[in-house]
Scaffold this active site. Sequence first.
Site, mmCIF file in Angstrom:
data_model
loop_
_atom_site.group_PDB
_atom_site.id
_atom_site.type_symbol
_atom_site.label_atom_id
_atom_site.label_comp_id
_atom_site.label_asym_id
_atom_site.label_seq_id
_atom_site.Cartn_x
_atom_site.Cartn_y
_atom_site.Cartn_z
ATOM 1 N N ARG A 129 150.988 -17.562 -23.699
ATOM 2 C CA ARG A 129 149.921 -17.351 -24.707
ATOM 3 C C ARG A 129 148.519 -17.532 -24.133
ATOM 4 N NH1 ARG A 129 153.769 -19.959 -27.981
ATOM 5 N NH2 ARG A 129 154.877 -18.410 -29.217
ATOM 6 N N LYS A 151 137.851 -6.739 -20.416
ATOM 7 C CA LYS A 151 138.850 -5.746 -20.836
ATOM 8 C C LYS A 151 139.991 -5.781 -19.832
ATOM 9 C CE LYS A 151 136.054 -2.338 -23.311
ATOM 10 N NZ LYS A 151 135.547 -0.940 -23.310
ATOM 11 N N GLU A 193 129.288 4.266 -10.921
ATOM 12 C CA GLU A 193 129.142 3.275 -12.006
ATOM 13 C C GLU A 193 127.807 2.532 -11.866
ATOM 14 O OE1 GLU A 193 131.150 3.157 -14.550
ATOM 15 O OE2 GLU A 193 133.124 3.854 -13.895
ATOM 16 N N LYS A 234 125.537 -5.264 -17.374
ATOM 17 C CA LYS A 234 126.818 -5.317 -18.087
ATOM 18 C C LYS A 234 126.963 -6.659 -18.792
ATOM 19 C CE LYS A 234 131.620 -4.288 -18.305
ATOM 20 N NZ LYS A 234 132.798 -3.612 -17.818
ATOM 21 N N GLU A 244 133.009 -4.405 -28.390
ATOM 22 C CA GLU A 244 132.632 -2.995 -28.524
ATOM 23 C C GLU A 244 132.546 -2.538 -29.979
ATOM 24 O OE1 GLU A 244 134.087 -0.496 -25.296
ATOM 25 O OE2 GLU A 244 133.978 1.248 -26.624
ATOM 26 N N ARG A 248 128.227 -1.797 -26.769
ATOM 27 C CA ARG A 248 129.039 -1.756 -25.540
ATOM 28 C C ARG A 248 129.519 -0.334 -25.233
ATOM 29 N NH1 ARG A 248 133.521 -6.107 -23.229
ATOM 30 N NH2 ARG A 248 134.078 -4.851 -21.429
ATOM 31 N N ASN A 252 130.207 3.674 -21.775
ATOM 32 C CA ASN A 252 131.082 4.847 -21.639
ATOM 33 C C ASN A 252 130.306 6.120 -21.310
ATOM 34 O OD1 ASN A 252 133.383 3.332 -22.225
ATOM 35 N ND2 ASN A 252 133.069 3.570 -24.429
ATOM 36 N N HIS A 255 131.975 9.092 -19.739
ATOM 37 C CA HIS A 255 133.420 8.856 -19.781
ATOM 38 C C HIS A 255 134.174 9.813 -20.710
ATOM 39 C CE1 HIS A 255 132.302 5.345 -17.507
ATOM 40 N NE2 HIS A 255 133.530 4.891 -17.460
ATOM 41 N N HIS A 259 136.933 11.353 -18.787
ATOM 42 C CA HIS A 259 138.345 11.085 -19.078
ATOM 43 C C HIS A 259 139.131 12.376 -19.265
ATOM 44 C CE1 HIS A 259 138.679 6.614 -20.372
ATOM 45 N NE2 HIS A 259 139.248 6.839 -19.222
ATOM 46 N N HIS A 273 138.352 7.975 -10.600
ATOM 47 C CA HIS A 273 137.672 7.661 -11.855
ATOM 48 C C HIS A 273 136.143 7.794 -11.714
ATOM 49 C CE1 HIS A 273 136.795 5.699 -15.656
ATOM 50 N NE2 HIS A 273 136.024 4.839 -15.022
HETATM 51 P P1 NAD Z 1 142.118 0.527 -7.480
HETATM 52 O O1 NAD Z 1 142.246 -0.858 -7.937
HETATM 53 O O2 NAD Z 1 143.327 1.395 -7.552
HETATM 54 O O3 NAD Z 1 141.578 0.522 -5.984
HETATM 55 C C1 NAD Z 1 141.401 1.764 -5.323
HETATM 56 C C2 NAD Z 1 142.155 1.790 -3.978
HETATM 57 O O4 NAD Z 1 141.429 1.006 -3.056
HETATM 58 C C3 NAD Z 1 143.557 1.196 -4.035
HETATM 59 O O5 NAD Z 1 144.386 1.968 -3.215
HETATM 60 C C4 NAD Z 1 143.392 -0.196 -3.431
HETATM 61 O O6 NAD Z 1 144.557 -0.653 -2.802
HETATM 62 C C5 NAD Z 1 142.290 0.057 -2.424
HETATM 63 N N1 NAD Z 1 141.439 -1.097 -2.133
HETATM 64 C C6 NAD Z 1 140.959 -2.000 -3.005
HETATM 65 N N2 NAD Z 1 140.114 -2.846 -2.385
HETATM 66 C C7 NAD Z 1 140.093 -2.476 -1.083
HETATM 67 C C8 NAD Z 1 139.398 -2.942 0.053
HETATM 68 N N3 NAD Z 1 138.512 -3.955 -0.036
HETATM 69 N N4 NAD Z 1 139.613 -2.339 1.232
HETATM 70 C C9 NAD Z 1 140.475 -1.277 1.322
HETATM 71 N N5 NAD Z 1 141.137 -0.769 0.277
HETATM 72 C C10 NAD Z 1 140.944 -1.370 -0.920
HETATM 73 O O7 NAD Z 1 140.962 1.312 -8.262
HETATM 74 P P2 NAD Z 1 139.499 0.934 -8.780
HETATM 75 O O8 NAD Z 1 138.702 2.155 -8.613
HETATM 76 O O9 NAD Z 1 138.995 -0.332 -8.219
HETATM 77 O O10 NAD Z 1 139.752 0.669 -10.332
HETATM 78 C C11 NAD Z 1 140.226 1.681 -11.173
HETATM 79 C C12 NAD Z 1 140.902 1.036 -12.359
HETATM 80 O O11 NAD Z 1 139.939 0.228 -13.032
HETATM 81 C C13 NAD Z 1 141.433 2.014 -13.376
HETATM 82 O O12 NAD Z 1 142.733 1.636 -13.742
HETATM 83 C C14 NAD Z 1 140.482 1.879 -14.549
HETATM 84 O O13 NAD Z 1 141.116 2.133 -15.786
HETATM 85 C C15 NAD Z 1 140.077 0.438 -14.429
HETATM 86 N N6 NAD Z 1 138.790 0.104 -15.060
HETATM 87 C C16 NAD Z 1 138.756 -0.967 -15.890
HETATM 88 C C17 NAD Z 1 137.569 -1.341 -16.470
HETATM 89 C C18 NAD Z 1 137.517 -2.567 -17.327
HETATM 90 O O14 NAD Z 1 136.475 -2.812 -17.948
HETATM 91 N N7 NAD Z 1 138.564 -3.355 -17.382
HETATM 92 C C19 NAD Z 1 136.392 -0.614 -16.209
HETATM 93 C C20 NAD Z 1 136.461 0.467 -15.342
HETATM 94 C C21 NAD Z 1 137.676 0.830 -14.762
HETATM 95 N N1 GLY Z 2 133.925 -0.163 -18.608
HETATM 96 C C1 GLY Z 2 133.548 -0.190 -19.982
HETATM 97 C C2 GLY Z 2 133.530 -1.551 -20.589
HETATM 98 O O1 GLY Z 2 133.796 -2.537 -19.960
HETATM 99 O O2 GLY Z 2 133.256 -1.644 -21.755
#
Ligand code: NAD
Ligand code: GLY
Length: 377
Positions: A129, A151, A193, A234, A244, A248, A252, A255, A259, A273
Site C-alpha cells: 500500500r 505520474k 521536452e 515543472k 492535472e 498541468r 502536454n 502531445h 501521441h 517520444h
Molecule cells: P527509456 O526509459 O526507455 O530510455 C531510453 C533508452 O535509453 C533505453 O533503452 C534505456 O535503456 C537507455 N538508457 C537510459 N539511460 C541511459 C544512459 N544513461 N546511458 C545509455 N543508455 C541509457 O525512455 P525515456 O525516453 O527515458 O522515457 C520514456 C518513457 O517515459 C515513456 O514510457 C513515457 O511514457 C514516460 N514518460 C513519463 C512521464 C511522467 O510524467 N511520468 C513523462 C514523460 C514520459
Molecule cells: N509529462 C506530463 C506531466 O507530468 O504532467
Amino acid sequence: MTAPLSREPILVNVALGERTYDIAIGRGLIASLGARAGALKPGARIAIVSDATVAGLHLSAVETALAEAGVDATRIVVAAGEGAKSFAILEQVCDGLLEAKIERGDLVIALGGGVIGDLAGFAAAVLRRGLDFVQVPTTLLAQVDSAVGGKTGINARHGKNLIGAFHQPILVIADTALLDTLPDREFRAGYAEIAKYGLLGDAAFFAWLETHASDVFAGGPGREHAIATSCRMKAAIVARDEREAGERALLNLGHTFGHALEAAVGFSDRLLHGEAVALGMTLAFQFSERLRLLPAPEAERVARHLTGVGLPTRLSEVPGGCPDADRLVDLMAQDKKVRRGRLTFILARGVGAAFIAPDVDPAEVRAFLAEKLAERC
Ligand code: NAD
Ligand code: GLY
C-alpha cells in the site's frame, strides 16, 4: 562531455506540503546517493530497480556509493524498453521486492529512464500500500520531465499509461554525468521536452536556448542550467496543480499530435517520444497560426530551432510514412484528452504563451493535417 564534477548541486524544491521533495541536479551526484537517501530514511534497506542497459553502465557505481554509506541494497533488473511498462514486468518487480523482504519503511530507487521511473514508481505506489521511492533519472527526458511530478504507471492493451497512480518520489537525483553514455538520438529526444518549457511559458528561456543549444548538447554549464530551468517550471506547475485539474495540462504541449503519431508507428523506435513531441509542438504552433492566434514568423521560429538541433518537424520525416488525416484524428479521439467528441489541444498565442483549448473541432484538425500531409508530396 567531460566537464569537471560540480561542487554544489542545484536544488529545486517541489512544494507539495508534507510530500515536498528536492530535485538535486549536478555532475557526479551519484556519489552522494547513500548519504542523501540515508538522511531521509535512516536504517532503511534499499531495492534498486533498473533496466539491463542502464544496469550494465551505472549500477555498480550506484551500489558502491550505497555500500560506502553503509546502506544495504538489493537489485532488480528488467529488460530495457517500453515493453517493461507491462503487467508481466510489474509482477516481476513486485515479486523481486517481496522476495528481498522490502518492508513498508524501506526504499525503492528507480535507476533509469522514464520507463524505469514509471514502472518502479508504480510498483512503489502499490506494494504494501505504498513505499517511498527515489528517482535517479538517467535520460535527459527523465531528468527534465518524467522523474518529476509523481505520474507513475504502466501501459494497457488499450493504450499507453492507462494504469497508474500519482505517487511522488521523496527525492530526485539528476546526475548529469550519467548522460555521458546516453545515445545522441535519445539526448536529442529529451531536448524536445526542454524546448517545450520555453515554448509553453518562458519566452526568455526559449530565446536562451536559441543561442545556447550547442552548449547544452556539448555538456557545458548550459546543460545544468537548462535542466534546472526545466525542473523549476515543472515543479512550479505541479505544486499548483498536482492532479492535472487544469494548468498541468500545459505540459502536454505537442502531445496530442505527438501521441497520435507515436500510436501510428506502433510506439516503435521509428519515432521516439521526444521526436514525436518536437513534431507535435511544431504542428501545434502551425495550427495556432492557421487559427490566427499567432503570426506566421512565430511558428516558423519554433520549426527553425527544432530543425536546427536535428529534431523532426515535418510529417514527411516520420520514417515509413504516416497515415491519412482521418486516421490521425481517430487516434487523437482515443486519447485521454477528448470530451464529448471535441478535442483538447494546447495551443499558443506566441512563444512562451501556450493555453489550454478544450473545445477544438476535429474537422478543423482534419483539414489542417490533410494540408500538412499534402505538403510532403
Ligand atoms: P527509456 O526509459 O526507455 O530510455 C531510453 C533508452 O535509453 C533505453 O533503452 C534505456 O535503456 C537507455 N538508457 C537510459 N539511460 C541511459 C544512459 N544513461 N546511458 C545509455 N543508455 C541509457 O525512455 P525515456 O525516453 O527515458 O522515457 C520514456 C518513457 O517515459 C515513456 O514510457 C513515457 O511514457 C514516460 N514518460 C513519463 C512521464 C511522467 O510524467 N511520468 C513523462 C514523460 C514520459
Ligand atoms: N509529462 C506530463 C506531466 O507530468 O504532467
